[in-house]
Design an enzyme around this catalytic site. Structure first.
Site, PDB file in Angstrom:
ATOM      1  N   HIS A 587     -29.768  17.583  84.364  1.00 30.69           N
ATOM      2  CA  HIS A 587     -31.155  18.031  84.355  1.00 30.69           C
ATOM      3  C   HIS A 587     -31.440  18.942  83.158  1.00 30.69           C
ATOM      4  O   HIS A 587     -32.454  18.829  82.490  1.00 30.69           O
ATOM      5  CB  HIS A 587     -31.399  18.812  85.649  1.00 30.69           C
ATOM      6  CG  HIS A 587     -32.791  18.670  86.145  1.00 30.69           C
ATOM      7  ND1 HIS A 587     -33.121  18.725  87.468  1.00 30.69           N
ATOM      8  CD2 HIS A 587     -33.935  18.455  85.480  1.00 30.69           C
ATOM      9  CE1 HIS A 587     -34.416  18.555  87.595  1.00 30.69           C
ATOM     10  NE2 HIS A 587     -34.935  18.392  86.402  1.00 30.69           N
ATOM     11  N   GLU A 823     -22.355  -2.583  82.651  1.00 25.44           N
ATOM     12  CA  GLU A 823     -22.117  -1.220  83.154  1.00 25.44           C
ATOM     13  C   GLU A 823     -20.773  -1.120  83.863  1.00 25.44           C
ATOM     14  O   GLU A 823     -20.324  -0.038  84.207  1.00 25.44           O
ATOM     15  CB  GLU A 823     -23.184  -0.842  84.178  1.00 25.44           C
ATOM     16  CG  GLU A 823     -24.568  -0.849  83.629  1.00 25.44           C
ATOM     17  CD  GLU A 823     -25.598  -0.548  84.694  1.00 25.44           C
ATOM     18  OE1 GLU A 823     -26.066   0.579  84.763  1.00 25.44           O
ATOM     19  OE2 GLU A 823     -25.940  -1.476  85.467  1.00 25.44           O
ATOM     20  N   ASP A 847     -23.094   4.362  83.102  1.00 24.63           N
ATOM     21  CA  ASP A 847     -22.196   3.850  84.145  1.00 24.63           C
ATOM     22  C   ASP A 847     -20.920   3.260  83.552  1.00 24.63           C
ATOM     23  O   ASP A 847     -19.849   3.401  84.122  1.00 24.63           O
ATOM     24  CB  ASP A 847     -22.919   2.805  85.008  1.00 24.63           C
ATOM     25  CG  ASP A 847     -23.741   3.471  86.099  1.00 24.63           C
ATOM     26  OD1 ASP A 847     -23.202   4.383  86.742  1.00 24.63           O
ATOM     27  OD2 ASP A 847     -24.908   3.108  86.285  1.00 24.63           O
ATOM     28  N   CYS A 894     -28.620   0.861  76.261  1.00 20.53           N
ATOM     29  CA  CYS A 894     -29.727   1.639  76.837  1.00 20.53           C
ATOM     30  C   CYS A 894     -29.252   2.901  77.554  1.00 20.53           C
ATOM     31  O   CYS A 894     -30.046   3.609  78.157  1.00 20.53           O
ATOM     32  CB  CYS A 894     -30.560   0.781  77.779  1.00 20.53           C
ATOM     33  SG  CYS A 894     -29.640   0.179  79.188  1.00 20.53           S
TER      34      CYS A 894
HETATM   35  C1  PEP Z   1     -26.608   3.324  82.464  1.00 22.46           C
HETATM   36  O1  PEP Z   1     -25.822   3.250  83.405  1.00 22.46           O
HETATM   37  O2  PEP Z   1     -26.259   3.587  81.292  1.00 22.46           O
HETATM   38  C2  PEP Z   1     -28.036   3.072  82.675  1.00 22.46           C
HETATM   39  C3  PEP Z   1     -28.876   2.991  81.667  1.00 22.46           C
HETATM   40  O3  PEP Z   1     -28.452   2.985  83.961  1.00 22.46           O
HETATM   41  P1  PEP Z   1     -28.757   4.287  84.878  1.00 22.46           P
HETATM   42  O4  PEP Z   1     -28.576   5.511  84.041  1.00 22.46           O
HETATM   43  O5  PEP Z   1     -30.144   4.108  85.373  1.00 22.46           O
HETATM   44  O6  PEP Z   1     -27.711   4.125  85.945  1.00 22.46           O
HETATM   45 MG    MG Z   2     -26.519   2.437  85.339  1.00 22.47          MG
END
Ligand code: PEP
Ligand code: MG
Length: 961
Positions: A587, A823, A847, A894
């Protein structure tokens, strides 16, 4: 978990005395591989300290804490002695339950066992039993009481329709620990029964832990099937526990007194009418338990014996749990509390005996109930509470030393920029307050004043704050301050005699715990917000003043930056943020980035020990902090800051320019968003599309799965705003650690490795299909890319793809690509196979890093080590890109790594085609790409792949800059 079964029971044994019985039991535990032979000594020593006789013809022999190393495996063995064995003081034992447990499991076993025992007397039945099945039935068959107390009743709750009222009723059961989350959707599917007089009844027996009944009335006129809805009973049924209540309710309705309930003005009226637990108006005292192994058998026995000396009712409960508690005279009930060291016991006693009894109990608990106790880290005055947080804070103060002058700390680069200034170290302050108030009206007034003051403070900041995201958080805090559900509960506590501080913090704590228990990322954030606002009001009530700020811009040093700390952040004054905890996805990091304040997070507890005003030099680009830097280092940093600020301004001015390396290699830079309303801002800040639309929010915002039309509106809004730019949508990624309340899921030991993401969607294809329908219907030939989250196998991808293709046959879309997120390491390793079939990959490094390094991304102390620049993670990204390009497919990244300035050259060098980052980072990422030479980046990436750690990779990139 204690599971009693017949295989654990030896029937018809005999022993001449307790010692012989102990030897038989120890032998059995040892024969079954649960303990070593030395455990017998521990069992004997334990009996010498005090008898383990539990009551009702049952003893629970077990070893002493220092013989726990003799335990090989936790378990129980039961021995039936039909002739009885004298356990001392003439107490006859017909059933001995020998426990082998290593630590707190001991308490848990006792808790479960004693809950099963109930109130009756089993001794005769145990004496006469001849079958092991009878013993099991006796121990497990005790009826459980139906929970019905003031915490389970809410009058005039906000509800716009019947479903919302059901939701409210079910939530109360969940909050009281009667049911699991899965109960709520089950109850909502049940057909309600009209009882007359506007009263309705619903019951369900799935996902029930304890039988309980809640009653809610709506704050407005409601109807169902043309009949009025004035009150609703929600029953979590288990066995026959509710029979008596049901009979009473029927009598009431037959007598034509249903309106006593439907028109009730107070919870007491409802409880009196139904025979529930009416809160007594008794004196109370709260005491923190310091016994190292909690309230286990021996101290519990001492406690019950003291309580028994008083002629009147004495009750005790864990302060953090709802309800009226249990009789302090009952050993089995005391054990069933399962109280641990550090937990607060709240005793109450009926008026005639209260003064003497409470004083005696308080002294006994403080003196350790017959045990030598280590004082708790924070000493608590009589009738004064201290929070665990304060205890931790003071424990920390003893052990952690501040980093030396001139030292350089490495941590996580959370928000770019360089900050120079004195430290302002803000650690949680100890807040002591009385548990008892000085009258309901007085306490209510104090609380109102504190709420008003905090709300006014927040308003001042809202008015002057330019950041929409921060304003939103603060406005939500204001809404929390006036949440009627919260206030209802607080009033009840004030009416019971609690002080404003105690009532407020107990209720905030309970509400936050409830949110946290749902294991939902967004709700967990709300829980943090609740705790945060809770602390502010508490500080105001306790008259604690904020720390005086230095005159010049300073570096704020904290454990974690909570949302309300933002309220106190004067952005002209706070040059930088340094936190002890958290990682790049914490956060604090997100808030710092939103505010554009340089930040370094996860630097460890040592930074909290820094002396106030220690000069700090913080580098948010590289994740380093220099303590008391010398003049030369400072001058160098100032020059770098100047350059960095110029770069940011330059990058912003050129945000619409494409991201093309100096030698002509082009990448797409897109934005990650969580809601359709963020699209505008992303495009304004230079995003060339949306690279990740996290659709969870659309689902979490509703009490039921949103229908196709609702979803379609959201997706259409994003596509309209994008005006032809591509949209990458991730299908619903919930489950496991972030369940949806209306989507029943059994609890999992390790939700991160459980039913989440695509696994869950494939279990409920109807929901996935509806989402795909909404997406396809909103596309209108615009570029739509749909990807599935958490895919770990080829079968999962194919199953999801087939569903998408089926939907596409119904709703044709022209400009569609289907892909998956990478992921899970297995997906990266299978990329050569998957690449033949998918249209694209998008690497979720958050992830992927967590699963590759086996570090929970939200782990309070380890998450800082979950660095996506670890060569193992880079290697998986590299394999993914190579496989994709071999089949002419594109790869995006991402996760948070894509906006890490040190990672950008490597991701470019590995051949990634698209970077999707937070909207604010778009311009800088584009600018960074434009500075690079692709060939050089490729070489650098190859070198990074053969480094031995994330730290070496970072050093490598830094050197090459
Ligand atoms: C990730 O795991 O990098 C991702 C973009 O998904 P989230 O952060 O929503 O799990
Ligand atoms: Mg993820």
């Amino acid at each position: 978990m204690l599971e009693l079964n017949t295989a654990q029971i030896q029937m018809g044994r005999s022993a001449a005395n307790k010692l012989e019985a102990l030897a038989l039991l120890a032998q059995t535990l040892s024969d079954d591989g649960l303990v070593r032979p030395g455990y017998l000594n521990g069992m004997q020593a334990r009996e010498a300290q005090g008898s383990t006789y539990l009551g009702q013809g049952i003893a629970i022999p077990h070893g002493t804490p220092d013989t726990r190393d003799q335990v090989l495996e936790t378990g129980v063995r039961l021995m039936h002695f039909p002739q009885g064995v004298d356990w001392g003081d003439g107490q006859q034992v017909y059933l001995a339950i020998a426990i082998a447990a290593r630590s707190d499991e001991h308490l848990r076993l006792l808790q479960l066992l004693t809950r099963a025992l109930g109130d009756g007397d089993l001794s005769q039945a145990l004496h006469q039993a001849t079958e092991a099945e009878t013993i099991v039935a006796l121990l497990q068959g005790a009826p459980q009481e139906l929970a019905l107390d003031s915490q389970l009743i809410r009058l005039n709750v906000p509800a716009e329709d019947f479903d919302e009222l059901v939701w409210q009723g079910a939530r109360l059961l969940k909050k009281s620990g009667c049911v699991d989350s899965a109960f709520i959707p089950r109850l909502m599917e049940t057909e309600p029964l009209p009882l007359g007089d506007g009263l309705w009844w619903l019951n369900n027996e799935q996902a029930v832990q304890l039988p309980g009944l809640s009653f809610v009335t709506p704050d407005q006129r409601l109807e169902r099937d043309g009949k009025p809805v004035k009150g609703l009973f929600c029953l979590a049924s288990l066995g026959e526990a509710h029979r008596q209540l049901l009979e009473r309710l029927c009598d009431l309705l037959i007598e034509g007194r249903g309106d006593t309930l439907s028109g009730a003005e107070s919870r007491r009226t409802v409880l009196e009418a139904l025979g529930g637990e009416v809160p007594p108006d008794w004196q109370r005292v709260s005491i923190t338990l310091a016994n190292s192994h909690g309230l286990h058998a021996r101290p519990a026995k001492v406690l019950s014996e003291i309580a028994q000396q008083f002629d009147g009712d004495i009750r005790v409960r864990l302060a953090e749990e709802p309800g009226l508690g249990v009789s302090a005279k009952s050993l089995s009930k005391l054990l069933a509390l399962g109280a641990r060291r550090g937990q607060v016991l709240e005793f109450s006693a009926e008026p005639g005996i209260a003064a003497d009894a409470l004083a005696a109990l308080q002294t006994a608990v403080e003196q350790g109930l017959g045990e030598t106790v280590e004082p708790l880290p924070v000493f608590t005055e009589p009738a004064v509470q201290a929070t665990v947080e304060q205890a931790l804070a003071s424990e920390r103060a003893y052990v952690v030393e501040a980093p030396a002058a001139g030292s350089r700390l490495r941590a996580v680069a959370a928000s770019p920029g360089i900050a120079i200034g004195p430290a302002l170290v803000r650690v949680p302050q100890a807040l002591d307050y009385p548990a008892q108030g000085q009258g309901e009206a007085h306490e209510r007034e104090r609380l109102q004043a504190a709420l008003k003051a905090v709300s006014a403070d927040i308003q001042t900041v809202v008015d002057s704050c330019e950041e929409a995201s921060v304003r939103d958080i603060l406005s939500m805090h204001q809404a929390m301050l006036s949440d009627p559900a919260l206030h209802d509960d607080i009033q009840a506590r004030l009416a019971d005699g609690a002080s404003a501080e105690a009532a407020w913090s107990a209720e905030i704590d309970a509400a936050a715990k409830q949110q946290e228990a749902l294991h939902d990322m967004l709700l967990a954030e709300r829980a943090a917000d609740l705790r945060d606002i809770g602390r502010r009001v508490l500080a105001s009530l306790c008259g604690v003043k904020p720390l005086a700020e230095p005159d010049e811009p300073y570096v704020l040093v904290m454990e974690e930056v909570a949302p309300s700390d933002v309220a106190n952040l004067n952005r002209q004054r706070v040059a930088g943020i340094l936190t002890a905890r958290g990682g790049a996805t914490a956060h604090s990091a997100i808030i710092a980035r939103a505010l554009g304040i340089p930040a370094v997070v996860g630097a460890g507890e040592q930074v909290l020990a820094l002396a106030q005003r220690t000069p700090l030099l913080l580098d948010g680009d590289h994740g380093s902090v220099r303590v008391s830097p010398d003049e030369q280092t400072l001058q160098q940093a100032l020059r770098e800051r100047e350059i960095s600020q110029q770069r940011q301004q330059q990058a912003h001015a050129e945000r619409y320019k494409p991201a093309v390396t100096r030698d002509g290699h082009a990448l797409e830079v897109a934005a990650n968003i969580g809601a359709s309303s963020e699209t505008d801002m992303a495009v304004e800040l230079g995003a060339e599309g949306i690279g990740l639309l996290r659709t969870e929010l659309v689902f979490m915002d509703h009490a039921k799965a949103p229908d196709q039309a609702t979803q379609e509106r959201e997706y259409r809004r994003v596509l309209d705003t994008l005006n032809g730019l591509p949209l990458v949508v991730r299908t619903l990624d919930v489950g496991g650690d972030k369940p949806l309340a209306y989507w029943p899921m059994p609890a999992e030991t390790n939700p991160f490795l459980g039913v989440r993401g695509i696994r869950l969607s494939l279990q409920r294809p109807d929901i996935l299909e509806t989402q795909l329908r909404a997406l396809f219907a909103s596309a209108d030939d615009r570029p739509l890319r749909v990807m599935f989250p958490m895919v770990g196998s080829v079968e999962e991808w194919r199953a999801a793809r087939d569903i998408a293709l089926r939907v596409r046959a119904e709703i044709p879309v022209t400009n569609l690509q289907l892909g998956i997120m990478i992921e899970v390491p297995s997906a990266a390793l299978l990329a050569p196979i998957l690449a033949r079939e998918v249209d694209f990959f998008s690497v979720g490094t958050n992830d992927l890093t967590q699963y590759t390094l086996a570090i929970d991304r939200d782990h309070p102390t380890l998450s800082a080590q979950a660095d996506g620049l670890h060569p193992a993670v880079l290697s998986l990204i590299s394999q993914t890109v190579v496989a994709a390009h071999a089949h002419g497919k594109w790869v995006g990244v991402c996760g948070e790594l894509a906006s890490d300035m040190l990672a950008v050259p490597l991701l470019v060098g590995l051949g990634v085609d698209e970077l999707s980052v937070s909207a604010r980072s778009v311009a800088m990422v584009k600018a960074r790409v434009r500075e690079l030479d692709w060939r050089h980046s490729q070489q650098l990436a190859q070198q990074a792949l053969v480094q031995d750690s994330a730290a070496s990779v970072r050093a490598l990139v830094e050197e090459s800059n």
